[in-house]
Design a protein around this motif. Sequence first.
Motif, PDB file in Angstrom:
ATOM      1  N   LYS A 100      33.247  44.221  23.257  1.00  0.00           N
ATOM      2  CA  LYS A 100      33.654  43.201  24.217  1.00  0.00           C
ATOM      3  C   LYS A 100      34.980  42.599  23.791  1.00  0.00           C
ATOM      4  CE  LYS A 100      30.503  39.921  21.942  1.00  0.00           C
ATOM      5  NZ  LYS A 100      29.356  39.013  22.138  1.00  0.00           N
ATOM      6  N   ASP A 101      35.686  42.026  24.772  1.00  0.00           N
ATOM      7  CA  ASP A 101      36.978  41.395  24.522  1.00  0.00           C
ATOM      8  C   ASP A 101      36.818  39.881  24.607  1.00  0.00           C
ATOM      9  OD1 ASP A 101      38.486  43.731  24.158  1.00  0.00           O
ATOM     10  OD2 ASP A 101      38.586  44.050  26.321  1.00  0.00           O
ATOM     11  N   ILE A 102      37.186  39.201  23.505  1.00  0.00           N
ATOM     12  CA  ILE A 102      37.067  37.749  23.416  1.00  0.00           C
ATOM     13  C   ILE A 102      38.431  37.181  23.036  1.00  0.00           C
ATOM     14  CG2 ILE A 102      35.919  35.815  22.271  1.00  0.00           C
ATOM     15  CD1 ILE A 102      33.597  37.690  21.635  1.00  0.00           C
ATOM     16  N   VAL A 103      38.874  36.162  23.765  1.00  0.00           N
ATOM     17  CA  VAL A 103      40.117  35.489  23.427  1.00  0.00           C
ATOM     18  C   VAL A 103      39.830  34.015  23.158  1.00  0.00           C
ATOM     19  CG1 VAL A 103      41.588  37.080  24.691  1.00  0.00           C
ATOM     20  CG2 VAL A 103      40.698  35.083  25.863  1.00  0.00           C
ATOM     21  N   TYR A 104      40.430  33.510  22.082  1.00  0.00           N
ATOM     22  CA  TYR A 104      40.274  32.107  21.689  1.00  0.00           C
ATOM     23  C   TYR A 104      41.482  31.359  22.226  1.00  0.00           C
ATOM     24  CZ  TYR A 104      39.406  28.088  18.618  1.00  0.00           C
ATOM     25  OH  TYR A 104      39.157  26.820  18.126  1.00  0.00           O
ATOM     26  N   LEU A 105      41.294  30.661  23.355  1.00  0.00           N
ATOM     27  CA  LEU A 105      42.462  30.172  24.083  1.00  0.00           C
ATOM     28  C   LEU A 105      42.333  28.738  24.596  1.00  0.00           C
ATOM     29  CD1 LEU A 105      45.193  31.334  24.872  1.00  0.00           C
ATOM     30  CD2 LEU A 105      44.184  32.181  26.981  1.00  0.00           C
ATOM     31  N   LYS A 106      41.130  28.263  24.828  1.00  0.00           N
ATOM     32  CA  LYS A 106      40.964  26.966  25.493  1.00  0.00           C
ATOM     33  C   LYS A 106      41.506  25.800  24.675  1.00  0.00           C
ATOM     34  CE  LYS A 106      37.043  28.250  28.415  1.00  0.00           C
ATOM     35  NZ  LYS A 106      35.627  27.979  28.769  1.00  0.00           N
TER      36      LYS A 106
ATOM     37  N   GLU B 125      45.701  33.387  35.137  1.00  0.00           N
ATOM     38  CA  GLU B 125      46.535  34.584  35.305  1.00  0.00           C
ATOM     39  C   GLU B 125      46.123  35.683  34.328  1.00  0.00           C
ATOM     40  OE1 GLU B 125      48.892  35.315  37.518  1.00  0.00           O
ATOM     41  OE2 GLU B 125      48.483  33.433  38.555  1.00  0.00           O
ATOM     42  N   LEU B 126      45.730  35.307  33.120  1.00  0.00           N
ATOM     43  CA  LEU B 126      45.293  36.292  32.132  1.00  0.00           C
ATOM     44  C   LEU B 126      44.003  36.971  32.580  1.00  0.00           C
ATOM     45  CD1 LEU B 126      45.645  37.592  29.312  1.00  0.00           C
ATOM     46  CD2 LEU B 126      44.298  35.694  28.382  1.00  0.00           C
ATOM     47  N   GLN B 127      43.046  36.197  33.063  1.00  0.00           N
ATOM     48  CA  GLN B 127      41.783  36.773  33.537  1.00  0.00           C
ATOM     49  C   GLN B 127      42.028  37.670  34.745  1.00  0.00           C
ATOM     50  OE1 GLN B 127      39.574  33.019  33.903  1.00  0.00           O
ATOM     51  NE2 GLN B 127      38.231  33.680  32.239  1.00  0.00           N
ATOM     52  N   LYS B 128      42.914  37.266  35.639  1.00  0.00           N
ATOM     53  CA  LYS B 128      43.236  38.102  36.799  1.00  0.00           C
ATOM     54  C   LYS B 128      43.872  39.413  36.355  1.00  0.00           C
ATOM     55  CE  LYS B 128      45.799  37.995  41.176  1.00  0.00           C
ATOM     56  NZ  LYS B 128      46.505  39.270  40.939  1.00  0.00           N
ATOM     57  N   LEU B 129      44.803  39.343  35.399  1.00  0.00           N
ATOM     58  CA  LEU B 129      45.456  40.546  34.873  1.00  0.00           C
ATOM     59  C   LEU B 129      44.428  41.483  34.247  1.00  0.00           C
ATOM     60  CD1 LEU B 129      48.230  41.926  34.277  1.00  0.00           C
ATOM     61  CD2 LEU B 129      48.197  40.728  32.081  1.00  0.00           C
ATOM     62  N   TYR B 130      43.477  40.919  33.513  1.00  0.00           N
ATOM     63  CA  TYR B 130      42.429  41.727  32.873  1.00  0.00           C
ATOM     64  C   TYR B 130      41.528  42.380  33.920  1.00  0.00           C
ATOM     65  CZ  TYR B 130      38.619  42.936  29.667  1.00  0.00           C
ATOM     66  OH  TYR B 130      37.666  43.612  28.947  1.00  0.00           O
TER      67      TYR B 130
ATOM     68  N   LYS C  86      40.763  50.595  34.905  1.00  0.00           N
ATOM     69  CA  LYS C  86      41.751  51.668  34.707  1.00  0.00           C
ATOM     70  C   LYS C  86      41.898  52.032  33.230  1.00  0.00           C
ATOM     71  CE  LYS C  86      44.632  49.941  38.523  1.00  0.00           C
ATOM     72  NZ  LYS C  86      45.986  49.389  38.850  1.00  0.00           N
ATOM     73  N   TYR C  87      41.907  51.020  32.359  1.00  0.00           N
ATOM     74  CA  TYR C  87      42.333  51.265  30.982  1.00  0.00           C
ATOM     75  C   TYR C  87      41.291  50.915  29.910  1.00  0.00           C
ATOM     76  CZ  TYR C  87      46.752  51.136  33.544  1.00  0.00           C
ATOM     77  OH  TYR C  87      47.752  51.355  34.466  1.00  0.00           O
ATOM     78  N   ASN C  88      40.221  50.221  30.240  1.00  0.00           N
ATOM     79  CA  ASN C  88      39.267  49.813  29.214  1.00  0.00           C
ATOM     80  C   ASN C  88      38.531  50.999  28.608  1.00  0.00           C
ATOM     81  OD1 ASN C  88      39.084  47.241  28.246  1.00  0.00           O
ATOM     82  ND2 ASN C  88      37.781  46.466  29.876  1.00  0.00           N
ATOM     83  N   VAL C  89      38.308  50.958  27.311  1.00  0.00           N
ATOM     84  CA  VAL C  89      37.495  51.951  26.607  1.00  0.00           C
ATOM     85  C   VAL C  89      36.513  51.183  25.727  1.00  0.00           C
ATOM     86  CG1 VAL C  89      37.474  53.896  25.011  1.00  0.00           C
ATOM     87  CG2 VAL C  89      39.413  53.609  26.578  1.00  0.00           C
ATOM     88  N   PRO C  90      35.195  51.271  26.004  1.00  0.00           N
ATOM     89  CA  PRO C  90      34.574  51.956  27.144  1.00  0.00           C
ATOM     90  C   PRO C  90      34.785  51.184  28.440  1.00  0.00           C
ATOM     91  CG  PRO C  90      32.920  50.766  25.885  1.00  0.00           C
ATOM     92  CD  PRO C  90      34.194  50.616  25.127  1.00  0.00           C
ATOM     93  N   LYS C  91      34.603  51.868  29.557  1.00  0.00           N
ATOM     94  CA  LYS C  91      34.887  51.260  30.837  1.00  0.00           C
ATOM     95  C   LYS C  91      33.813  50.259  31.269  1.00  0.00           C
ATOM     96  CE  LYS C  91      37.690  55.084  32.610  1.00  0.00           C
ATOM     97  NZ  LYS C  91      38.923  54.289  32.575  1.00  0.00           N
ATOM     98  N   ASN C  92      32.670  50.281  30.608  1.00  0.00           N
ATOM     99  CA  ASN C  92      31.588  49.362  30.979  1.00  0.00           C
ATOM    100  C   ASN C  92      31.614  48.071  30.163  1.00  0.00           C
ATOM    101  OD1 ASN C  92      30.879  50.514  28.567  1.00  0.00           O
ATOM    102  ND2 ASN C  92      28.720  50.851  29.103  1.00  0.00           N
ATOM    103  N   LYS C  93      32.760  47.720  29.586  1.00  0.00           N
ATOM    104  CA  LYS C  93      32.875  46.459  28.851  1.00  0.00           C
ATOM    105  C   LYS C  93      32.599  45.278  29.789  1.00  0.00           C
ATOM    106  CE  LYS C  93      36.035  47.132  24.939  1.00  0.00           C
ATOM    107  NZ  LYS C  93      37.331  46.705  24.355  1.00  0.00           N
ATOM    108  N   PRO C  94      31.989  44.230  29.271  1.00  0.00           N
ATOM    109  CA  PRO C  94      31.770  43.032  30.101  1.00  0.00           C
ATOM    110  C   PRO C  94      33.092  42.346  30.413  1.00  0.00           C
ATOM    111  CG  PRO C  94      31.151  42.602  27.816  1.00  0.00           C
ATOM    112  CD  PRO C  94      31.442  44.075  27.903  1.00  0.00           C
ATOM    113  N   PRO C  95      33.116  41.401  31.366  1.00  0.00           N
ATOM    114  CA  PRO C  95      34.354  40.689  31.691  1.00  0.00           C
ATOM    115  C   PRO C  95      34.921  39.972  30.466  1.00  0.00           C
ATOM    116  CG  PRO C  95      32.676  40.296  33.364  1.00  0.00           C
ATOM    117  CD  PRO C  95      31.996  41.012  32.236  1.00  0.00           C
ATOM    118  N   LEU C  96      36.220  39.685  30.534  1.00  0.00           N
ATOM    119  CA  LEU C  96      36.907  38.989  29.452  1.00  0.00           C
ATOM    120  C   LEU C  96      36.253  37.631  29.213  1.00  0.00           C
ATOM    121  CD1 LEU C  96      39.419  38.878  27.538  1.00  0.00           C
ATOM    122  CD2 LEU C  96      40.612  37.722  29.404  1.00  0.00           C
TER     123      LEU C  96
END
Length: 379
Positions: free
Chosen positions: A256-262, A355-360, A366-376
């Motif tokens: 999974k992809d996790i960003v520490y941003l808030k 904007e980051l979540q929309k971009l993701y 198209k580009y995630n590996v694996p493609k079944n990753k949960p949302p950002l």
Amino acid sequence: KESTPLYEQFRSNFAGAEIVIQPSIMQVQIWHIQVAGLMLLMGLASIIERRAAMRGCNRQPLSANHLILNLLAIVWFDRTLRILFLSILAGPTCFKLDTTVMPFPICLPILLVYMIPYSDLCEQRGGRKNLYARRWSLFKWLRRRFHIQLVKTADLDPNQSYIFGLHPHSVLPFGAMIAIGDETQDSQFKKLFPGINFRTLAATFCFYVPVYRDMLLWGGVVDAARYSAKRILGLNYSLALVPGGATEALYCHPEKDIVYLKKRRGFVKLALETGSCLVPNENNTYDLIGIDNPLIDKIKYKFQRVFGISLPLIKNIIPKECHITTVVGSPITVPKIEDPSDEEVAKYLAKYIDELQKLYNDNREKYNVPKNKPPLEVI
């Protein structure tokens, strides 16, 4: 005083023997001195950082009444601390080599000469002019190994300064280091975004490590301190940074992809103060040890709090082959505000996250590996 059978037996048994009592003396090794000295320096740096001498009192700007004196104190404190650090780290070893191995003193003179560029603090003034490391053949090998792909979604004005937000950090942000930093032949970034000159930010501690700091500087990496980043933007450079920093690296997970941003408001405030546009970017090279292990997580968190860098617990030293795609989003235009309020910073941080979540979401299938990753996941 009187001769006894026991005394006579003792004399006969130990006649001619010499009894020597020698106190046990602990031998002090070179590494003992180094460890003690480094602990002393760490304690001193911790005290100074706690008093916020480097970044302003309690994260507030330095006093305008004593700004010049404070900046001079910062520079000379930083220079002195680095010279002491290098002296303790390498001095005893160089002295030992010069007195036991070398036919004449050579290591100490080299160390003294190296201290001049080591303590020049050029990472706070835009770094080196010649970026040799960006043209190393190593970039070609890494580009092939990771099947690097850089995706452009909008044009960027070469006359504008930008702050590129790179996500996620992972163990090492290879997407940023290769896709953006590569200046070898067939460099994708130079072709897609001509005229954009940028520097990458790294933790201050990285520039205390001898030799490694020179490799970073040759790669266009500079100090991540706020006053340093603001000065570099003033030189018409763009900045590439990982807003989540070492803290975000603690959350890296292969599934999974996790960003520490808030809670990362500093880079948005910097953009508002300088009028720089924000550009969001999105990017498994290592097998991790102890994923979701509370004890290991606690150790890594403590290490990050003390040193300012993450402690990667990995199984493979050489990163494994994979596919890395970096998508460069559209710039977010922000007004130039000399002293932005907390509400203004929060407003543009929320816009950046959207904007980051929309971009993701637009590119995950198209580009995630694996493609079944949960949302950002944004924390």
